[in-house]
Design a protein around this motif. Structure first.
Motif, PDB file in Angstrom:
ATOM      1  N   GLU A 141     -30.650  -8.007 -32.426  1.00  0.00           N
ATOM      2  CA  GLU A 141     -30.801  -8.799 -31.467  1.00  0.00           C
ATOM      3  C   GLU A 141     -29.989  -9.852 -31.734  1.00  0.00           C
ATOM      4  O   GLU A 141     -30.084 -10.209 -32.689  1.00  0.00           O
ATOM      5  CB  GLU A 141     -31.537  -8.332 -30.463  1.00  0.00           C
ATOM      6  CG  GLU A 141     -31.956  -7.369 -29.393  1.00  0.00           C
ATOM      7  CD  GLU A 141     -33.107  -7.503 -29.347  1.00  0.00           C
ATOM      8  OE1 GLU A 141     -33.636  -8.477 -28.672  1.00  0.00           O
ATOM      9  OE2 GLU A 141     -33.798  -5.932 -29.094  1.00  0.00           O
ATOM     10  N   ILE A 142     -29.832 -11.188 -31.220  1.00  0.00           N
ATOM     11  CA  ILE A 142     -29.732 -12.074 -31.330  1.00  0.00           C
ATOM     12  C   ILE A 142     -30.605 -13.256 -30.371  1.00  0.00           C
ATOM     13  O   ILE A 142     -31.069 -12.652 -29.000  1.00  0.00           O
ATOM     14  CB  ILE A 142     -28.432 -12.735 -30.684  1.00  0.00           C
ATOM     15  CG1 ILE A 142     -27.469 -12.324 -32.066  1.00  0.00           C
ATOM     16  CG2 ILE A 142     -27.942 -14.235 -31.313  1.00  0.00           C
ATOM     17  CD1 ILE A 142     -25.580 -11.844 -31.324  1.00  0.00           C
ATOM     18  N   ILE A 165     -30.283 -20.349 -32.687  1.00  0.00           N
ATOM     19  CA  ILE A 165     -30.135 -19.057 -32.509  1.00  0.00           C
ATOM     20  C   ILE A 165     -30.986 -18.947 -33.899  1.00  0.00           C
ATOM     21  O   ILE A 165     -30.425 -19.434 -35.108  1.00  0.00           O
ATOM     22  CB  ILE A 165     -28.463 -19.433 -32.025  1.00  0.00           C
ATOM     23  CG1 ILE A 165     -28.318 -20.325 -30.714  1.00  0.00           C
ATOM     24  CG2 ILE A 165     -28.226 -18.141 -31.845  1.00  0.00           C
ATOM     25  CD1 ILE A 165     -26.808 -20.982 -30.551  1.00  0.00           C
ATOM     26  N   LEU A 167     -31.014 -14.367 -35.483  1.00  0.00           N
ATOM     27  CA  LEU A 167     -30.721 -12.828 -35.455  1.00  0.00           C
ATOM     28  C   LEU A 167     -32.363 -12.392 -35.064  1.00  0.00           C
ATOM     29  O   LEU A 167     -33.407 -12.518 -35.707  1.00  0.00           O
ATOM     30  CB  LEU A 167     -30.181 -12.582 -36.369  1.00  0.00           C
ATOM     31  CG  LEU A 167     -28.393 -12.930 -36.683  1.00  0.00           C
ATOM     32  CD1 LEU A 167     -28.684 -11.795 -37.929  1.00  0.00           C
ATOM     33  CD2 LEU A 167     -28.156 -12.917 -35.191  1.00  0.00           C
ATOM     34  N   SER A 197     -34.141 -13.773 -38.385  1.00  0.00           N
ATOM     35  CA  SER A 197     -33.216 -14.113 -39.309  1.00  0.00           C
ATOM     36  C   SER A 197     -34.383 -15.109 -40.737  1.00  0.00           C
ATOM     37  O   SER A 197     -34.532 -16.300 -39.518  1.00  0.00           O
ATOM     38  CB  SER A 197     -32.100 -14.537 -38.804  1.00  0.00           C
ATOM     39  OG  SER A 197     -31.750 -15.389 -38.140  1.00  0.00           O
ATOM     40  N   TRP A 210     -19.456 -19.764 -30.333  1.00  0.00           N
ATOM     41  CA  TRP A 210     -20.364 -19.829 -29.291  1.00  0.00           C
ATOM     42  C   TRP A 210     -19.626 -20.168 -28.042  1.00  0.00           C
ATOM     43  O   TRP A 210     -18.819 -21.360 -27.960  1.00  0.00           O
ATOM     44  CB  TRP A 210     -21.021 -21.015 -29.816  1.00  0.00           C
ATOM     45  CG  TRP A 210     -22.045 -21.495 -29.031  1.00  0.00           C
ATOM     46  CD1 TRP A 210     -22.683 -22.800 -28.051  1.00  0.00           C
ATOM     47  CD2 TRP A 210     -23.678 -20.653 -28.051  1.00  0.00           C
ATOM     48  NE1 TRP A 210     -23.516 -22.298 -27.151  1.00  0.00           N
ATOM     49  CE2 TRP A 210     -24.241 -21.483 -27.242  1.00  0.00           C
ATOM     50  CE3 TRP A 210     -24.039 -19.665 -28.771  1.00  0.00           C
ATOM     51  CZ2 TRP A 210     -24.833 -20.867 -27.050  1.00  0.00           C
ATOM     52  CZ3 TRP A 210     -24.732 -18.868 -28.015  1.00  0.00           C
ATOM     53  CH2 TRP A 210     -25.774 -19.562 -26.895  1.00  0.00           C
ATOM     54  N   ARG A 214     -23.051 -16.966 -25.653  1.00  0.00           N
ATOM     55  CA  ARG A 214     -22.793 -15.424 -25.811  1.00  0.00           C
ATOM     56  C   ARG A 214     -21.814 -16.312 -27.224  1.00  0.00           C
ATOM     57  O   ARG A 214     -20.740 -17.033 -27.683  1.00  0.00           O
ATOM     58  CB  ARG A 214     -21.903 -15.091 -25.360  1.00  0.00           C
ATOM     59  CG  ARG A 214     -22.645 -14.572 -23.495  1.00  0.00           C
ATOM     60  CD  ARG A 214     -21.838 -14.317 -23.259  1.00  0.00           C
ATOM     61  NE  ARG A 214     -21.938 -13.386 -21.700  1.00  0.00           N
ATOM     62  CZ  ARG A 214     -21.672 -14.524 -20.727  1.00  0.00           C
ATOM     63  NH1 ARG A 214     -21.914 -15.292 -20.606  1.00  0.00           N
ATOM     64  NH2 ARG A 214     -22.267 -14.098 -19.602  1.00  0.00           N
ATOM     65  N   VAL A 215     -22.270 -15.740 -28.345  1.00  0.00           N
ATOM     66  CA  VAL A 215     -21.986 -15.211 -29.401  1.00  0.00           C
ATOM     67  C   VAL A 215     -21.207 -14.434 -29.884  1.00  0.00           C
ATOM     68  O   VAL A 215     -21.361 -13.367 -30.193  1.00  0.00           O
ATOM     69  CB  VAL A 215     -23.283 -15.528 -30.501  1.00  0.00           C
ATOM     70  CG1 VAL A 215     -22.901 -14.984 -32.331  1.00  0.00           C
ATOM     71  CG2 VAL A 215     -23.917 -16.105 -30.574  1.00  0.00           C
ATOM     72  N   LEU A 219     -21.999  -7.900 -35.175  1.00  0.00           N
ATOM     73  CA  LEU A 219     -23.555  -7.831 -35.961  1.00  0.00           C
ATOM     74  C   LEU A 219     -22.982  -7.166 -36.948  1.00  0.00           C
ATOM     75  O   LEU A 219     -23.376  -5.800 -36.181  1.00  0.00           O
ATOM     76  CB  LEU A 219     -24.124  -7.609 -34.461  1.00  0.00           C
ATOM     77  CG  LEU A 219     -25.980  -7.711 -35.517  1.00  0.00           C
ATOM     78  CD1 LEU A 219     -26.260  -9.195 -35.291  1.00  0.00           C
ATOM     79  CD2 LEU A 219     -27.250  -7.060 -34.278  1.00  0.00           C
ATOM     80  N   ALA A 233     -21.171  -9.220 -30.620  1.00  0.00           N
ATOM     81  CA  ALA A 233     -22.181  -9.465 -29.342  1.00  0.00           C
ATOM     82  C   ALA A 233     -21.621 -10.365 -28.078  1.00  0.00           C
ATOM     83  O   ALA A 233     -22.693 -10.909 -26.789  1.00  0.00           O
ATOM     84  CB  ALA A 233     -23.017 -10.642 -30.686  1.00  0.00           C
ATOM     85  N   SER A 262     -31.797 -11.408 -26.521  1.00  0.00           N
ATOM     86  CA  SER A 262     -30.572 -10.949 -25.818  1.00  0.00           C
ATOM     87  C   SER A 262     -30.775  -9.691 -25.528  1.00  0.00           C
ATOM     88  O   SER A 262     -30.149  -9.007 -24.582  1.00  0.00           O
ATOM     89  CB  SER A 262     -29.315 -11.132 -26.568  1.00  0.00           C
ATOM     90  OG  SER A 262     -29.697 -10.038 -27.594  1.00  0.00           O
ATOM     91  N   MET A 317     -25.211 -11.527 -40.219  1.00  0.00           N
ATOM     92  CA  MET A 317     -24.299 -11.540 -38.843  1.00  0.00           C
ATOM     93  C   MET A 317     -23.144 -12.518 -39.339  1.00  0.00           C
ATOM     94  O   MET A 317     -23.802 -13.820 -40.845  1.00  0.00           O
ATOM     95  CB  MET A 317     -24.226 -12.421 -37.935  1.00  0.00           C
ATOM     96  CG  MET A 317     -22.970 -12.579 -36.655  1.00  0.00           C
ATOM     97  SD  MET A 317     -23.915 -13.221 -35.336  1.00  0.00           S
ATOM     98  CE  MET A 317     -23.891 -12.084 -34.116  1.00  0.00           C
TER      99      MET A 317
END
Length: 339
Positions: A141-142, A165, A167, A197, A210, A214-215, A219, A233, A262, A317
């Motif tokens: 996820e993020i 931000i 992971l 992360s 970005w 949203r990114v 992933l 993602a 997310s 990522m």
């Protein structure tokens, strides 16, 4: 700007990390921990940005070669960890796996559960599990970290409260979920400690990836050294992070350092199908529950087991130049033995 936390003590030590993740410099004179930095972000962020510029220019005093194994999750613990489920392809598949319908309201009102923020795992720390029978799964996820967010914030205003931000590996024990949900009171034992992360980044580090909270990058997920998924993602995230933050703050203020996830990154097929494994030309998956459900749909037989002791998952990522952005979550599942 890229920030991280040295794994030293319960809350660690704040460091600034170079753009290429090769070097770091302590920032404890600015803020001892990331939590303290985020609590006074408007004042301290410019000083951290200045040190980041020095580090990337090679002029930072006291910089050192960075070893990812020396890092904890950026926030080793937090006052608030709430995980959404913004990828409805994932929601539909996992609900189908346990025989539950997906209400139409899921398209307009985000799902979210409140996780345990008292102790996160370091990104290379073992995932301890009591039993393989619990159905051990990873979820790529993020997540974002916010400053103080006022109650009833709008999504438009919520965007400005997103400061970092990172992971996530939101570990799930799939075998325990149905029984817990059947009680009508949500997850608890089925959601052990998550990991994040090694590095958290400010949104500007992502450039045009970005967009609208949203990114827009794939992933990368590997299981036991083999590619398992590269889902995108961005495009299938039904609710962006501004909407998720606003949802979390609908009836409460969020304290600085709140982490909002997310949910598992997931893509359907272009024709609306549930998604294919990479070996079949698809983008693969970010969790085992999805591939198991797809096997059940396609073959009427689940072939892929959940994680076993000794299995390893890697979540990362990369930018469009192939550079790792956040560093990797790289964890092995081990049997927990009471000490």
């Amino acid at each position: 700007m890229k920030l991280a936390t040295l794994n030293s003590g319960r809350d660690g030590e704040l460091v600034v990390v170079s753009r290429d993740l090769s070097r770091a410099v302590r920032a404890t004179d600015i803020a001892p921990t990331l939590q303290q930095a985020i609590e006074d972000w408007d004042t301290l962020a410019p000083r951290l940005e200045a040190r980041y510029a020095e580090l990337n220019a090679g002029t930072a005093e006291g910089d050192f070669a960075l070893e990812m194994a020396a890092l904890h999750s950026p926030l080793p613990r937090t006052y608030q960890w709430a995980d959404g489920s913004a990828y409805l392809n994932h929601v539909q598949l996992v609900r189908q796996a346990r025989g539950a319908e997906m209400p139409e309201t899921f398209w307009t009102d985000p799902l979210m559960y409140q996780g345990g923020g008292d102790r996160f795992l370091a990104p290379t720390e073992h995932i301890e599990a009591i039993s393989e029978e619990h159905g051990i799964d990873f979820e790529g996820e993020i997540a974002v970290i916010t400053d103080d967010v006022p109650m009833a914030v709008t999504p438009e205003a919520a965007m400005g409260h997103i400061k970092l931000i990172m992971l996530v590996n939101d570990v799930s024990l799939r075998g325990l979920i149905p029984g817990e949900l059947a009680k009508g009171f949500g997850f608890f034992q089925a959601k052990p400690a998550s990991s994040f992360s090694p590095v958290a980044v400010t949104p500007d580090e992502l450039g045009d990836a970005w967009q609208k909270g949203r990114v827009h990058l794939p992933l990368s997920v590997h299981l036991n050294g083999e590619a398992f998924g590269v889902p995108e993602a961005g495009p299938d995230m039904i609710f962006g992070f501004p909407e998720l933050v606003a949802h979390a703050a609908r009836t409460r203020h969020l304290g600085a350092g709140a982490v909002i996830g997310s949910g598992t990154v997931s893509n359907p097929d272009a024709d609306g199908g549930p998604g294919k494994p990479m070996r079949d030309g698809g983008v693969g998956y970010s969790c085992l529950a999805e591939v198991r459900m797809v096997e059940k749909i396609l073959y009427d037989e689940v072939k892929t087991p959940f994680m076993r002791f000794g299995d390893r998952v890697r979540i990362e990522m990369f930018d469009r130049d192939g550079q790792s952005i956040f560093g990797a979550i790289d964890q092995q599942v081990v049997e927990y033995r009471p000490r």
